[in-house]
Write an enzyme that holds these catalytic residues in place. Structure first.
Site, PDB file in Angstrom:
ATOM      1  N   CYS A   1     -47.570 -39.580  25.194  1.00  0.00           N
ATOM      2  CA  CYS A   1     -46.457 -40.537  25.279  1.00  0.00           C
ATOM      3  C   CYS A   1     -45.371 -40.035  26.242  1.00  0.00           C
ATOM      4  CB  CYS A   1     -45.872 -40.761  23.888  1.00  0.00           C
ATOM      5  SG  CYS A   1     -44.281 -41.599  23.879  1.00  0.00           S
ATOM      6  N   GLY A   2     -45.068 -40.841  27.261  1.00  0.00           N
ATOM      7  CA  GLY A   2     -44.052 -40.468  28.234  1.00  0.00           C
ATOM      8  C   GLY A   2     -42.670 -40.310  27.632  1.00  0.00           C
ATOM      9  N   HIS A   3     -42.318 -41.193  26.676  1.00  0.00           N
ATOM     10  CA  HIS A   3     -41.010 -41.109  26.019  1.00  0.00           C
ATOM     11  C   HIS A   3     -40.901 -39.811  25.214  1.00  0.00           C
ATOM     12  CE1 HIS A   3     -40.014 -45.178  27.162  1.00  0.00           C
ATOM     13  NE2 HIS A   3     -41.151 -45.609  26.670  1.00  0.00           N
ATOM     14  N   CYS A   4     -42.000 -39.409  24.584  1.00  0.00           N
ATOM     15  CA  CYS A   4     -42.012 -38.165  23.799  1.00  0.00           C
ATOM     16  C   CYS A   4     -41.837 -36.953  24.714  1.00  0.00           C
ATOM     17  CB  CYS A   4     -43.316 -38.040  23.012  1.00  0.00           C
ATOM     18  SG  CYS A   4     -43.655 -39.428  21.901  1.00  0.00           S
TER      19      CYS A   4
END
Length: 493
Positions: free
Chosen positions: A55-58
């Site tokens: 996950c990019g946001h993570c």
């Protein structure tokens, strides 16, 4: 006595073993199904991030989350930060209702609370400390007030002659329930008020970056105070990043002008920033002015969302995030202050039509059992009054869409010779239809014959589930034991 000592030793050994099983990465506890409960028991206050490694946001959150954990540790805080790989610990994710990544929950004496704060170390710590202590920090000297302001990028101080007044209480209410991720102070000292040139009840917003001090003198309700802070804490021109996304999209201003540019091109960047200043000031409070650095890999999907490629940039777009998301495209390519101001004013006045993306119609769009739709042929096919049309709206990069693809192809085969059922698909990252709203991928919608109705498919994503839906004329049918609704909520946005 021997048996008591043996039992006590066994208990201590079990606790020690549980503690040893909890490892740390950069100050963040690494939790699994086996040690999760013991971690909650051992720590009165613990913030837990449920994440996915891909996950990019993570990934963007990780360094700030670790920084917050380390700062809390240095302060000898009782609050601990932890993380759970939800792709591995599926039972934990299901138990705590994880429907997207990252999902963050604060466990206060083992009771979970939804985290609603920011994604930087400062905002994480501020949110947590407000959950445990008073919503505002009392400032009793000029030095204390200056230190409070200098310690964080954004701070708020309420100057009230009577801190028990209704106005002061409303400020505290806003600090606790609406400004959870912003450090808020309270001062009633005449010396402090004189230093900051305040002669009446005032809430003042401080920005460390540009030294700005923005006063607010009422009306003092929690909503109005929060609105003032949220509308003024962002700079006139904002860079879109994972850290600023929450403030940009979570504020009251829902109309955004976006400029896509390459920040590393210093001459271009400087010129465009100069052109943005005047219209950004002109439309302050009506539209946010945002730039997106196309040199950042994570921003490639934003380009795709607006139908842009890097070679199209610098480019300007406008988006209105009211009840429905609407995009606008200017006719100019020369980015000047006058062009930008006229463009924004035209959008706000309702003089421009929304911009809808569409690819060209493929020559072989109807060659395969699953028909290929684009913006330009959508109405002709999907709204054919003689056909029942089931359409998958997908994104090429979406993992859920890739999993669905073989089932969708089989469904197409099943109905390829049917007289009035059509199976179709549309790449919604490159094509848009005015009255069809796609919020996640894949989205499946049914367009029944002899009707203007659009029916959202909410059944199971199995061949049998789709067939029963079609044969019933669009009635929702659920297969026992198939993919659960909870699973389907983890859509890719």
């Amino acid at each position: 006595m021997f048996m008591f000592k043996l039992a006590l030793f066994s208990l201590v050994a079990c606790v020690a073993f549980a503690d040893e099983a909890i490892t740390e990465e950069e100050g963040v506890l690494v939790l699994t199904e086996k040690n999760f409960d013991s971690a909650l028991q051992a720590n009165k206050y613990i913030l837990v991030e449920f994440y996915a490694p891909w996950c990019g946001h993570c990934k963007a959150l990780a360094p700030e989350y670790a920084k917050a954990a380390q700062q809390l540790k240095e302060k000898n805080s009782e609050i601990k930060l932890a993380k759970v790989d939800a792709t591995v610990e599926g039972k934990l994710a299901e138990k705590y209702g994880v429907q997207g990544y990252p999902t963050i929950k604060f466990f206060k004496e083992q009771t979970p609370i939804e985290y609603s704060g920011g994604r930087t170390a400062d905002t994480i710590i501020s949110w947590l400390e407000k959950k445990l202590g008073p919503p505002t920090q009392r400032l009793d000297s000029v030095d204390a007030a200056q230190k409070f302001i200098n310690d964080k990028e954004i701070t708020v101080i309420g100057f009230f002659k009577d801190t028990t007044s209704d106005s002061a209480k409303s400020y505290e209410d806003a600090a606790f329930s609406k400004l959870e991720d912003i450090p808020c102070g309270m001062a009633d000292s005449a010396d402090i008020m004189a230093e900051f040139k305040v002669d009446q009840d005032t809430v003042m917003l401080f920005k460390k970056t540009d030294g700005a001090r923005i006063p607010y003198t009422g009306p003092f309700t929690a909503d109005e105070v929060a609105k003032f802070v949220k509308n003024n804490k962002l700079p006139l021109i904002n860079e879109f990043t994972q850290e600023t996304a929450g403030d940009i999209f979570g504020g009251d201003v829902k109309k955004h002008l976006l400029v896509f540019l390459k920040k590393s091109d210093e001459a271009q960047f400087s010129n465009i920033m100069d052109q943005l200043k005047a219209p950004a000031e002109q439309f302050k409070g009506k539209a946010l002015f945002i730039y997106v650095d196309i040199g950042v890999e994570d921003n490639e999907r934003i380009l795709e969302f607006f139908g842009l490629k890097k070679e199209d940039c610098p480019a300007v777009r406008f988006i209105a995030l009211d009840e429905d998301m609407v995009k606008y495209k200017p006719e100019f390519t020369d980015i000047t202050a006058d062009n930008l101001a006229q463009f924004v004013q035209s959008v706000l006045d309702g003089k421009l039509k929304p911009h809808l993306m569409s690819q060209e119609v493929p020559a072989d769009w109807d060659k395969e059992p699953v028909k290929v739709l684009v913006g330009k042929n959508f109405n002709e096919v999907a709204r054919d009054k003689t056909k029942n049309v089931l359409v998958e709206f997908y994104a090429p990069w979406c993992g859920h869409c890739k999993q669905l693809a073989p089932i969708w192809d089989k469904l197409g085969e099943e109905y390829k010779n049917h007289e009035n059922i059509v199976i179709a698909k549309m790449d919604s990252t490159a094509n848009e239809v005015e009255d069809v709203k796609v919020q996640s991928f894949p989205t499946i919608k049914f367009f029944p014959a002899n009707s203007d109705e659009i029916i959202d498919y909410e059944g199971d994503r199995t061949l049998e589930g789709f067939k029963k839906f079609l044969e019933s004329g669009g009635k929702q049918v659920k297969d026992a034991g198939a993919e659960s609704q909870d699973d389907k909520k983890k859509e890719e946005l």
